[in-house]
Every structure is written in structure tokens, then in C-alpha cells.
Design a protein around this motif. Sequence first.
Motif, PDB file in Angstrom:
ATOM      1  N   LYS A   1     -47.781  18.428  -3.134  1.00 59.05           N
ATOM      2  CA  LYS A   1     -47.132  17.204  -3.614  1.00 59.05           C
ATOM      3  C   LYS A   1     -48.004  15.955  -3.485  1.00 59.05           C
ATOM      4  O   LYS A   1     -48.119  15.175  -4.436  1.00 59.05           O
ATOM      5  CB  LYS A   1     -45.801  17.006  -2.908  1.00 59.05           C
ATOM      6  N   PRO A   2     -48.669  15.721  -2.344  1.00 61.27           N
ATOM      7  CA  PRO A   2     -49.499  14.512  -2.230  1.00 61.27           C
ATOM      8  C   PRO A   2     -50.665  14.451  -3.214  1.00 61.27           C
ATOM      9  O   PRO A   2     -51.203  13.378  -3.476  1.00 61.27           O
ATOM     10  CB  PRO A   2     -50.003  14.566  -0.786  1.00 61.27           C
ATOM     11  N   THR A   3     -51.061  15.596  -3.780  1.00 64.44           N
ATOM     12  CA  THR A   3     -52.177  15.599  -4.732  1.00 64.44           C
ATOM     13  C   THR A   3     -51.765  15.041  -6.092  1.00 64.44           C
ATOM     14  O   THR A   3     -52.623  14.679  -6.903  1.00 64.44           O
ATOM     15  CB  THR A   3     -52.737  17.026  -4.945  1.00 64.44           C
ATOM     16  N   GLY A   4     -50.456  15.011  -6.361  1.00 60.50           N
ATOM     17  CA  GLY A   4     -49.990  14.575  -7.667  1.00 60.50           C
ATOM     18  C   GLY A   4     -49.925  15.687  -8.690  1.00 60.50           C
ATOM     19  O   GLY A   4     -49.666  15.449  -9.876  1.00 60.50           O
ATOM     20  N   ASP A   5     -50.142  16.933  -8.241  1.00 58.39           N
ATOM     21  CA  ASP A   5     -50.119  18.071  -9.154  1.00 58.39           C
ATOM     22  C   ASP A   5     -48.844  18.884  -8.936  1.00 58.39           C
ATOM     23  O   ASP A   5     -47.993  18.528  -8.115  1.00 58.39           O
ATOM     24  CB  ASP A   5     -51.355  18.951  -8.917  1.00 58.39           C
ATOM     25  N   THR A   6     -48.711  19.971  -9.674  1.00 58.51           N
ATOM     26  CA  THR A   6     -47.577  20.886  -9.578  1.00 58.51           C
ATOM     27  C   THR A   6     -48.092  22.265  -9.156  1.00 58.51           C
ATOM     28  O   THR A   6     -49.299  22.529  -9.177  1.00 58.51           O
ATOM     29  CB  THR A   6     -46.871  21.011 -10.930  1.00 58.51           C
ATOM     30  N   ASP A   7     -47.166  23.160  -8.806  1.00 55.39           N
ATOM     31  CA  ASP A   7     -47.575  24.539  -8.558  1.00 55.39           C
ATOM     32  C   ASP A   7     -46.878  25.537  -9.483  1.00 55.39           C
ATOM     33  O   ASP A   7     -47.239  26.712  -9.501  1.00 55.39           O
ATOM     34  CB  ASP A   7     -47.405  24.939  -7.082  1.00 55.39           C
ATOM     35  N   ASN A   8     -45.902  25.083 -10.247  1.00 55.79           N
ATOM     36  CA  ASN A   8     -45.243  25.923 -11.249  1.00 55.79           C
ATOM     37  C   ASN A   8     -44.854  25.067 -12.446  1.00 55.79           C
ATOM     38  O   ASN A   8     -44.297  23.974 -12.281  1.00 55.79           O
ATOM     39  CB  ASN A   8     -43.988  26.589 -10.676  1.00 55.79           C
ATOM     40  N   VAL A   9     -45.154  25.569 -13.648  1.00 56.87           N
ATOM     41  CA  VAL A   9     -44.838  24.852 -14.888  1.00 56.87           C
ATOM     42  C   VAL A   9     -44.382  25.848 -15.949  1.00 56.87           C
ATOM     43  O   VAL A   9     -44.915  26.964 -16.036  1.00 56.87           O
ATOM     44  CB  VAL A   9     -46.059  24.064 -15.415  1.00 56.87           C
ATOM     45  N   ILE A  10     -43.419  25.435 -16.751  1.00 55.91           N
ATOM     46  CA  ILE A  10     -43.001  26.185 -17.935  1.00 55.91           C
ATOM     47  C   ILE A  10     -43.147  25.271 -19.150  1.00 55.91           C
ATOM     48  O   ILE A  10     -42.692  24.126 -19.134  1.00 55.91           O
ATOM     49  CB  ILE A  10     -41.550  26.686 -17.821  1.00 55.91           C
ATOM     50  N   MET A  11     -43.794  25.780 -20.188  1.00 52.20           N
ATOM     51  CA  MET A  11     -44.013  25.030 -21.418  1.00 52.20           C
ATOM     52  C   MET A  11     -43.298  25.727 -22.570  1.00 52.20           C
ATOM     53  O   MET A  11     -43.501  26.916 -22.797  1.00 52.20           O
ATOM     54  CB  MET A  11     -45.511  24.952 -21.731  1.00 52.20           C
ATOM     55  N   SER A  12     -42.467  24.985 -23.285  1.00 53.11           N
ATOM     56  CA  SER A  12     -41.848  25.488 -24.514  1.00 53.11           C
ATOM     57  C   SER A  12     -42.577  24.871 -25.704  1.00 53.11           C
ATOM     58  O   SER A  12     -42.870  23.673 -25.698  1.00 53.11           O
ATOM     59  CB  SER A  12     -40.364  25.111 -24.568  1.00 53.11           C
ATOM     60  N   MET A  13     -42.851  25.688 -26.714  1.00 56.68           N
ATOM     61  CA  MET A  13     -43.648  25.222 -27.846  1.00 56.68           C
ATOM     62  C   MET A  13     -43.000  25.577 -29.175  1.00 56.68           C
ATOM     63  O   MET A  13     -42.296  26.583 -29.273  1.00 56.68           O
ATOM     64  CB  MET A  13     -45.039  25.861 -27.793  1.00 56.68           C
ATOM     65  N   LYS A  14     -43.281  24.757 -30.158  1.00 53.52           N
ATOM     66  CA  LYS A  14     -42.935  25.085 -31.530  1.00 53.52           C
ATOM     67  C   LYS A  14     -44.215  25.044 -32.351  1.00 53.52           C
ATOM     68  O   LYS A  14     -44.974  24.067 -32.283  1.00 53.52           O
ATOM     69  CB  LYS A  14     -41.906  24.110 -32.101  1.00 53.52           C
ATOM     70  N   PHE A  15     -44.466  26.117 -33.083  1.00 50.06           N
ATOM     71  CA  PHE A  15     -45.676  26.192 -33.896  1.00 50.06           C
ATOM     72  C   PHE A  15     -45.452  25.520 -35.244  1.00 50.06           C
ATOM     73  O   PHE A  15     -44.302  25.275 -35.653  1.00 50.06           O
ATOM     74  CB  PHE A  15     -46.082  27.658 -34.080  1.00 50.06           C
ATOM     75  N   GLU A  16     -46.530  25.220 -35.928  1.00 47.58           N
ATOM     76  CA  GLU A  16     -46.417  24.562 -37.231  1.00 47.58           C
ATOM     77  C   GLU A  16     -45.664  25.422 -38.234  1.00 47.58           C
ATOM     78  O   GLU A  16     -45.098  24.900 -39.197  1.00 47.58           O
ATOM     79  CB  GLU A  16     -47.814  24.201 -37.750  1.00 47.58           C
ATOM     80  N   THR A  17     -45.657  26.728 -38.023  1.00 47.17           N
ATOM     81  CA  THR A  17     -44.925  27.644 -38.899  1.00 47.17           C
ATOM     82  C   THR A  17     -43.431  27.616 -38.640  1.00 47.17           C
ATOM     83  O   THR A  17     -42.653  28.187 -39.410  1.00 47.17           O
ATOM     84  CB  THR A  17     -45.411  29.081 -38.681  1.00 47.17           C
ATOM     85  N   GLY A  18     -43.018  26.977 -37.536  1.00 48.72           N
ATOM     86  CA  GLY A  18     -41.622  27.001 -37.131  1.00 48.72           C
ATOM     87  C   GLY A  18     -41.337  28.053 -36.080  1.00 48.72           C
ATOM     88  O   GLY A  18     -40.239  28.091 -35.503  1.00 48.72           O
ATOM     89  N   CYS A  19     -42.310  28.926 -35.798  1.00 51.93           N
ATOM     90  CA  CYS A  19     -42.139  29.956 -34.772  1.00 51.93           C
ATOM     91  C   CYS A  19     -42.131  29.320 -33.378  1.00 51.93           C
ATOM     92  O   CYS A  19     -42.531  28.162 -33.208  1.00 51.93           O
ATOM     93  CB  CYS A  19     -43.246  30.991 -34.873  1.00 51.93           C
ATOM     94  N   LEU A  20     -41.690  30.086 -32.397  1.00 48.71           N
ATOM     95  CA  LEU A  20     -41.464  29.562 -31.057  1.00 48.71           C
ATOM     96  C   LEU A  20     -42.411  30.184 -30.048  1.00 48.71           C
ATOM     97  O   LEU A  20     -42.948  31.278 -30.258  1.00 48.71           O
ATOM     98  CB  LEU A  20     -40.016  29.836 -30.626  1.00 48.71           C
ATOM     99  N   GLY A  21     -42.606  29.470 -28.925  1.00 47.37           N
ATOM    100  CA  GLY A  21     -43.468  29.986 -27.880  1.00 47.37           C
ATOM    101  C   GLY A  21     -43.104  29.453 -26.515  1.00 47.37           C
ATOM    102  O   GLY A  21     -42.430  28.426 -26.384  1.00 47.37           O
ATOM    103  N   GLU A  22     -43.557  30.169 -25.490  1.00 47.79           N
ATOM    104  CA  GLU A  22     -43.328  29.767 -24.095  1.00 47.79           C
ATOM    105  C   GLU A  22     -44.508  30.231 -23.254  1.00 47.79           C
ATOM    106  O   GLU A  22     -45.029  31.335 -23.445  1.00 47.79           O
ATOM    107  CB  GLU A  22     -42.031  30.386 -23.573  1.00 47.79           C
ATOM    108  N   ILE A  23     -44.945  29.362 -22.357  1.00 46.93           N
ATOM    109  CA  ILE A  23     -46.005  29.703 -21.400  1.00 46.93           C
ATOM    110  C   ILE A  23     -45.517  29.321 -20.012  1.00 46.93           C
ATOM    111  O   ILE A  23     -45.032  28.206 -19.809  1.00 46.93           O
ATOM    112  CB  ILE A  23     -47.315  28.956 -21.714  1.00 46.93           C
ATOM    113  N   ASP A  24     -45.631  30.259 -19.070  1.00 46.15           N
ATOM    114  CA  ASP A  24     -45.332  29.911 -17.680  1.00 46.15           C
ATOM    115  C   ASP A  24     -46.582  30.116 -16.840  1.00 46.15           C
ATOM    116  O   ASP A  24     -47.322  31.093 -17.023  1.00 46.15           O
ATOM    117  CB  ASP A  24     -44.160  30.726 -17.126  1.00 46.15           C
ATOM    118  N   ILE A  25     -46.844  29.163 -15.954  1.00 41.38           N
ATOM    119  CA  ILE A  25     -48.003  29.247 -15.067  1.00 41.38           C
ATOM    120  C   ILE A  25     -47.543  29.011 -13.628  1.00 41.38           C
ATOM    121  O   ILE A  25     -46.654  28.211 -13.375  1.00 41.38           O
ATOM    122  CB  ILE A  25     -49.094  28.228 -15.451  1.00 41.38           C
ATOM    123  N   SER A  26     -48.152  29.750 -12.705  1.00 37.41           N
ATOM    124  CA  SER A  26     -47.737  29.660 -11.308  1.00 37.41           C
ATOM    125  C   SER A  26     -48.932  29.807 -10.380  1.00 37.41           C
ATOM    126  O   SER A  26     -49.832  30.623 -10.630  1.00 37.41           O
ATOM    127  CB  SER A  26     -46.708  30.744 -10.985  1.00 37.41           C
TER     128      SER A  26
END
Length: 337
Positions: free
Chosen positions: A209-234
Motif C-alpha cells: 500500500k505505501p508504494t502506491g501500487d496494487t497487488d491484484n487487478v481485473i481489467m474488462s475490455m471491449k474490442f473495436e469489433t464489439g467483442c469482449l475481454g477480461e484480464i486478471d493479474i495477481s
Amino acid sequence: MRKKINVGLIGAGRLGTMYAEFLTTQVAGVNLIAVADIIPERAKKCAETFDIPKHYFSHQEINDDKDVAAVIVVATTGNHKEIVVDAAAKGKSIFCEKPMALTLDHARAMKAAVEKAGVFYQQGYMRRFDKGFAAAKHKIDDGTIGTPVVFRGSSRDPYLPSLEYLIPKNSGGQILDMAIHDIDIARWYMGEIASVYSIGGVLAFPEVKPTGDTDNVIMSMKFETGCLGEIDISRNGIYGYDIRAEVLGTKGTLMAGYLRDTPVLVLTKDGVTHDVVPYFPQRFRDAYVSQLNDYLNNLTKGLEPMIKISDGIIGLQVAVAATASLHQSKPVNVKDF
């Protein structure tokens, strides 16, 4: 057999040392004649370990070396811009590891310098050279699963880096540091990303926490085609190095990646167990070698690289947008960055 190219290696840290090993033992058609690092002890040790004739303590020195035709940049990301701009001005062909830079201004300055000098440049994204990820791409292109409609990427590291590294001014933040490969694979499989919405926090390691960073993130995405995506990092994949991608299509699904390191199951009265991939050097060793061979083959034959400087910039653009979304707690359009 291709003509041997005299190469200089810029950066002799953990990844740089791996590259030195690959270039001296597993990559054909190359003479690793020089290594440079701003930490003198690392440059000296790398040169001694791999019998590299010359060692330098700055990128300017290695870029000034008339015997060096091409440079491979695996230095700290924050130094990439200065190194690449200097190398381009001095006529060196360039391979640059990911992330391309920490800021889009730096990345775009690198592109301008490369284009002005007219030198060859290839961006590093080794997952495209992994057999599993590459096979999945071929099957997508062949229509095996019909039209891709949903992408899912997952990257889980087995332990936390140093707290100093986690400070965003050093690492770029968790998304830029960890998700940049997932973003590249998402683009490779599905096309360009139009918008992204990120959520995350410090969930496993309070000391982050004091570093200003995270340790887990989830990203939801929409592609230009209209298709969907998700990325999780830990940062807390404590069981092993777990890297995967999945594409859901209209006729089926593809899954790339694996967790078990060796094809052995141990079956006892206590249960069924197997080992796991320790970390990225073991998981992607062959991909790194294939990537270097591809770079040198493209360079000697004058072929267009699969991964261009534009891929480095667009991948970074998505990561910057995703990081902004994380801090602003709202969806953002990639084109606005």
C-alpha cells in the motif's frame, strides 16, 4: 546458414544475464561481442561468465562501438528511451524488450528516432513465440473455433518483487508491469482494444500500500469489433507461475498455457499431486530463444518483423489507459491516450 551478426547487449541484470546465455549457447548466427550495464560489477561479471570480449559501463559506449551492428536492449524500462534514441542515431539495428517504455511520450520519441534513422527495430513480446500461444493463434486464424467473441487472460506471479521496484515510477505500476503481455496476446488474438475498465487494490500484501501500487487487478475490455475481454493479474499466485489465455468462439473454445512443469503425476493415499512452473525463466525459456532467432533472421534477410514498434506503442497505450481507469474508477477509451 545466415551470416553472423556482431551484437551488443545493453543490460546485464536478471533478464540480461539470461539473454547473454541464450546468445552465447543457443542462438545461431550471432557474435555477442560486447555487454554494457550502468552497474560496473554486473557488466564485468556478465562478460567474464559468458566470455564476452568487451564490457562497457554506459549505453553510449556500446552504441559508439563500430564493431557492434545490432543492440539488444534489456535494461531498466525507464532507460529504454535514452538508449534506443542513441542507438538509432548511431545506426544500430535494435531489439527492445517489453515494456517499450514507462510513458507514451517516451515511446513515441523512440518511434520518431527509429523512423528518422531508418534502422531496423523489433519489439520484444516473447509470449507470441511460445508454442502453445502460437498454436492457439494459428487455430483462431484457421477458424477452428469459429468467430472469436470473448478473450480471457490471466497472469499470476508466485511472489512479490521488492517494494522499491513496485513504486510506479520504477515499474510503471502493476498493469504496465504484469499485464502488458496479456494485452499483446489479446490484441494478437482479437484485434484492437477500444475501451477498458480496471478495478483493483491491495488485497494480499499490506506492505504494498505505501508504494502506491496494487497487488491484484481485473481489467474488462471491449474490442473495436464489439467483442469482449477480461484480464486478471495477481502478485499472490503462491502455488506457482500461472499464465493462461482463453478464447471463446462461436464454434468452440481454445485454452493456452499450463501450470504443471513436468508431465508427472504422483498418486498416493494422500492424494494426487504434481509440480508447478517456478517462474518466467523456466516457463518461457524456449520462447525467448525463438524470439531472438526470429529477430536475427528478420534482420539478416530484411524481413518485416511480426512485432513492430507500433505494437509496442499500442500495447503501452492500452496499459496506460487501463492504469488511468484504475485510478479514476471509470471506463476509458484507449484512443484518448
